[in-house]
Scaffold this active site. Structure first.
Site: not given
Ligand code: 5GP
Ligand code: ZN
Length: 114
Positions: A87, A95, A100
């Protein structure tokens, strides 16, 4: 990045269930799993988002991807299938601003994503 959550996990200042560790990355179980398998492949280098990658990171990203596939295979999900996701920034729901690779498996995953 002393206050980065994933840098702190890498330094063992915050506990996490480690699935794999080598000199370039750690793999941990996600604290809020979205599938029976939900691990995070995290490079030890602090890179905030995919927008911050350069050519020097190409080998690292390849190793992270192969590691995700290896873990899925070890757990018996290689043939049935698994999903890998990075993301990036707000619209994608990032977030934690240390890249990752999510690797999820063990249930049917909807597409397109919500
Ligand atoms: P993002 O939304 O940035 O793509 O993904 C961040 C992921 O990190 C989320 O799936 C979230 O559940 C996970 N996460 C957040 N804090 C922690 C933590 O302290 N430990 C672990 N193991 N995972 C975390
Ligand atoms: Zn970091």
């Amino acid at each position: 990045m002393s206050d980065c959550l994933f840098c702190r996990i890498i330094r063992n200042e915050i506990p996490a269930t480690r699935v794999h560790e080598d000199d370039r990355m750690v793999v941990i179980d996600d604290i809020n799993p979205q599938a029976p398998m939900h691990v995070l492949v995290i490079p030890k280098a602090h890179i905030a988002t995919l927008n911050d990658l350069n050519r020097d990171h190409d080998a690292l990203l390849g190793e992270m991807t192969r590691r995700a596939a290896a873990i899925a295979r070890e757990r018996g999900f290689a043939d049935r299938g698994f999903r890998t996701v990075f993301n990036t920034n707000r619209d994608a729901g990032q977030t934690v601003f240390h890249i990752h690779l999510h690797a999820l498996a063990g249930r049917t995953l909807a597409w397109p994503p919500g």
